[in-house]
Design an enzyme around this catalytic site. Structure first.
Site, PDB file in Angstrom:
ATOM      1  N   GLY A  78     -21.201 -64.052  -6.110  1.00  0.00           N
ATOM      2  CA  GLY A  78     -20.100 -63.242  -5.584  1.00  0.00           C
ATOM      3  C   GLY A  78     -19.101 -63.030  -6.721  1.00  0.00           C
ATOM      4  O   GLY A  78     -18.729 -63.981  -7.417  1.00  0.00           O
ATOM      5  N   ALA A  79     -18.666 -61.772  -6.881  1.00  0.00           N
ATOM      6  CA  ALA A  79     -17.893 -61.397  -8.069  1.00  0.00           C
ATOM      7  C   ALA A  79     -16.692 -62.316  -8.327  1.00  0.00           C
ATOM      8  O   ALA A  79     -16.499 -62.816  -9.440  1.00  0.00           O
ATOM      9  CB  ALA A  79     -17.429 -59.944  -7.911  1.00  0.00           C
ATOM     10  N   ARG A 103     -24.335 -63.572 -16.170  1.00  0.00           N
ATOM     11  CA  ARG A 103     -24.709 -62.455 -15.286  1.00  0.00           C
ATOM     12  C   ARG A 103     -23.977 -61.199 -15.780  1.00  0.00           C
ATOM     13  O   ARG A 103     -22.820 -61.284 -16.185  1.00  0.00           O
ATOM     14  CB  ARG A 103     -24.356 -62.754 -13.808  1.00  0.00           C
ATOM     15  CG  ARG A 103     -25.197 -63.899 -13.231  1.00  0.00           C
ATOM     16  CD  ARG A 103     -25.064 -64.001 -11.727  1.00  0.00           C
ATOM     17  NE  ARG A 103     -25.722 -62.904 -11.046  1.00  0.00           N
ATOM     18  CZ  ARG A 103     -25.560 -62.623  -9.749  1.00  0.00           C
ATOM     19  NH1 ARG A 103     -24.732 -63.350  -9.022  1.00  0.00           N
ATOM     20  NH2 ARG A 103     -26.203 -61.626  -9.178  1.00  0.00           N
ATOM     21  N   GLN A 158     -27.976 -62.817   1.370  1.00  0.00           N
ATOM     22  CA  GLN A 158     -26.574 -63.261   1.398  1.00  0.00           C
ATOM     23  C   GLN A 158     -25.897 -62.928   2.730  1.00  0.00           C
ATOM     24  O   GLN A 158     -24.981 -63.624   3.154  1.00  0.00           O
ATOM     25  CB  GLN A 158     -25.774 -62.612   0.257  1.00  0.00           C
ATOM     26  CG  GLN A 158     -26.101 -63.131  -1.128  1.00  0.00           C
ATOM     27  CD  GLN A 158     -27.119 -62.252  -1.826  1.00  0.00           C
ATOM     28  OE1 GLN A 158     -27.980 -61.657  -1.178  1.00  0.00           O
ATOM     29  NE2 GLN A 158     -27.050 -62.186  -3.134  1.00  0.00           N
ATOM     30  N   ASP A 199     -18.729 -55.241  -7.093  1.00  0.00           N
ATOM     31  CA  ASP A 199     -18.896 -56.124  -8.247  1.00  0.00           C
ATOM     32  C   ASP A 199     -18.253 -55.527  -9.494  1.00  0.00           C
ATOM     33  O   ASP A 199     -17.838 -56.252 -10.391  1.00  0.00           O
ATOM     34  CB  ASP A 199     -20.382 -56.408  -8.469  1.00  0.00           C
ATOM     35  CG  ASP A 199     -20.913 -57.241  -7.322  1.00  0.00           C
ATOM     36  OD1 ASP A 199     -20.840 -58.475  -7.398  1.00  0.00           O
ATOM     37  OD2 ASP A 199     -21.326 -56.656  -6.302  1.00  0.00           O
TER      38      ASP A 199
HETATM   39  O1  MRU Z   1     -25.647 -61.297  -6.414  1.00  0.00           O
HETATM   40  P1  MRU Z   1     -24.386 -61.775  -5.777  1.00  0.00           P
HETATM   41  O2  MRU Z   1     -24.576 -62.524  -4.515  1.00  0.00           O
HETATM   42  O3  MRU Z   1     -23.465 -62.441  -6.758  1.00  0.00           O
HETATM   43  O4  MRU Z   1     -23.745 -60.392  -5.384  1.00  0.00           O
HETATM   44  C1  MRU Z   1     -22.453 -60.099  -5.386  1.00  0.00           C
HETATM   45  C2  MRU Z   1     -22.058 -59.850  -4.011  1.00  0.00           C
HETATM   46  O5  MRU Z   1     -21.873 -60.789  -3.291  1.00  0.00           O
HETATM   47  C3  MRU Z   1     -21.907 -58.526  -3.481  1.00  0.00           C
HETATM   48  O6  MRU Z   1     -22.366 -57.481  -4.200  1.00  0.00           O
HETATM   49  C4  MRU Z   1     -20.564 -58.367  -2.832  1.00  0.00           C
HETATM   50  O7  MRU Z   1     -20.638 -57.374  -1.917  1.00  0.00           O
HETATM   51  C5  MRU Z   1     -19.467 -58.100  -3.791  1.00  0.00           C
HETATM   52  S1  MRU Z   1     -18.903 -59.528  -4.567  1.00  0.00           S
HETATM   53  C6  MRU Z   1     -17.408 -59.768  -3.808  1.00  0.00           C
END
Ligand code: MRU
Length: 352
Positions: free
Chosen positions: A52-53, A92, A197, A238
């Site tokens: 998650g960002a 990432r 998720q 993100d």
């Molecule tokens: O791959 P992740 O689980 O790190 O993905 C990011 C996310 O959780 C989503 O894209 C989300 O909608 C935005 S992050 C607040």
């Protein structure tokens, strides 16, 4: 967020140890994992122990603080800092919050006049970043809640709740706020293949908050929108480009296109740390491609409570696993940020 009567942040630091909620174990178990050195924190970001960002941004900030605490005194100090920052940058590629946090802590270190002051400044800046992240989630909730009418049926994709931040979240924050204000809301949760998720994390969060919800297969949202069973969509982001295009979890673009076709308002919630003013448009956002094994295998709990990983594709099948996609600004009705609401194409001016 409260879990079993106790308030938790998703990631925090105690002494030189980074502590975080071990997300791959949710919803089966709630455990906190300890990461004593920055290499462990970097690994936890890559392997999505934290994801998650906003949460990976906070983790990267704390990872930088660990780098400063680990770095040897003297002339090698800055070389160690540079190497640690580079390691964290390569964990990432898509979420802008990660790069934002690393640069902020780096600047704090560079501005210090001694090694001891640099260590202190790094820890303080990482803590400041985490506090800002939690406060932004709450403010996003306050600005976004008025967009949710009483009785709304809301679609969300992936997890942009408190697990994706330090607290509160982005897309889920207005929902939590509206629910606490006494509005009746119902949330449709896309399962969000391949890592699930939505099914695992968002469902678990909503369950804990007492918000009514149903998990739906990723393919079901269009059907529900066409039948008029979804009133609005809220997702996170993100990375947000200067022209208002956004990158979010794979599948977001399809939901936005479907919402546009069906006249369903599509909102994107994010803090200003997700906005990348140097990125001109969605075309320039780096999109992570993860291991094909995430498509080939699913992990779940059997009836005895054991976690099992099972293959769902034929042996020898090929798979592709792009983790994010880009939704053009034109598909989005409004951005919800900690500074208020703005039209996607106005974002550069609004967050300047
Ligand atoms: O791959 P992740 O689980 O790190 O993905 C990011 C996310 O959780 C989503 O894209 C989300 O909608 C935005 S992050 C607040």
């Amino acid at each position: 967020m409260i879990v079993a009567g106790k308030h938790y942040r998703t990631v925090w630091m105690e002494g030189s140890t980074v502590r975080m909620v071990n997300q791959p174990l949710i919803p089966y178990r709630f455990e906190v994992i300890d990461l004593p050195i920055h290499r462990h924190t970097a690994e936890a970001i890559t392997t999505m122990v934290v994801r998650g960002a906003g949460a990976i941004g906070a983790a990267a900030g704390y990872g930088m603080a660990q780098v400063a605490l680990e770095a040897p005194d003297g002339r090698e100090f800055m070389a160690y800092i540079t190497e640690g920052a580079e390691r964290l940058r390569h964990t990432r590629p898509t979420a802008h919050d990660l790069f934002y946090a690393i640069e902020r802590v780096l600047r704090a270190i560079e501005g210090a006049t001694s090694v001891a002051a640099a260590r202190r400044a790094a820890v303080e800046e990482a803590e400041r970043l985490a506090d800002e992240n939690a406060a932004a989630g709450k403010a996003i909730g306050e600005h976004g809640a008025p967009l949710i009418p009483d009785g709304a049926r809301i679609l969300t994709h992936c997890n942009a709740g408190w697990l994706a931040f330090v607290d509160w979240g982005s897309a889920l924050a207005p929902i939590y706020m509206a629910h606490r204000q006494g509005k009746r809301v119902f949330v449709y949760v896309d399962e969000t293949r391949p890592r699930g998720q939505g099914a695992r994390l968002t469902a678990w969060e909503l369950e804990g908050e007492g918000v009514p919800y149903a998990v739906i297969a990723d393919n079901a949202a269009g059907y529900l929108m066409r039948r008029g069973e979804i009133d609005l969509v809220i997702v996170g982001a993100d990375r947000v480009a200067a022209n208002g295009d956004i990158a979010n979890k794979i599948g977001t673009y399809e939901k936005a296109a479907c919402a546009l076709l069906n006249g369903v308002p599509f909102y994107v919630a994010f803090p200003s740390s997700t906005f990348d003013p140097k990125c001109p448009s969605g075309e320039a956002i780096p999109i992570e491609e993860r291991s094909a094994d995430e498509v080939h295998y699913v992990i779940g709990q059997d009836e005895e409570g054991a976690l099992r990983r099972v293959r769902i594709t034929p042996l020898g099948a090929q798979a592709r696993n792009p983790a994010f996609d880009v939704t053009p600004a034109d598909y989005i009705k409004t951005f919800i940020t900690e500074r208020g609401l703005c039209a996607p194409k106005e974002v550069s001016r609004f967050l300047a």
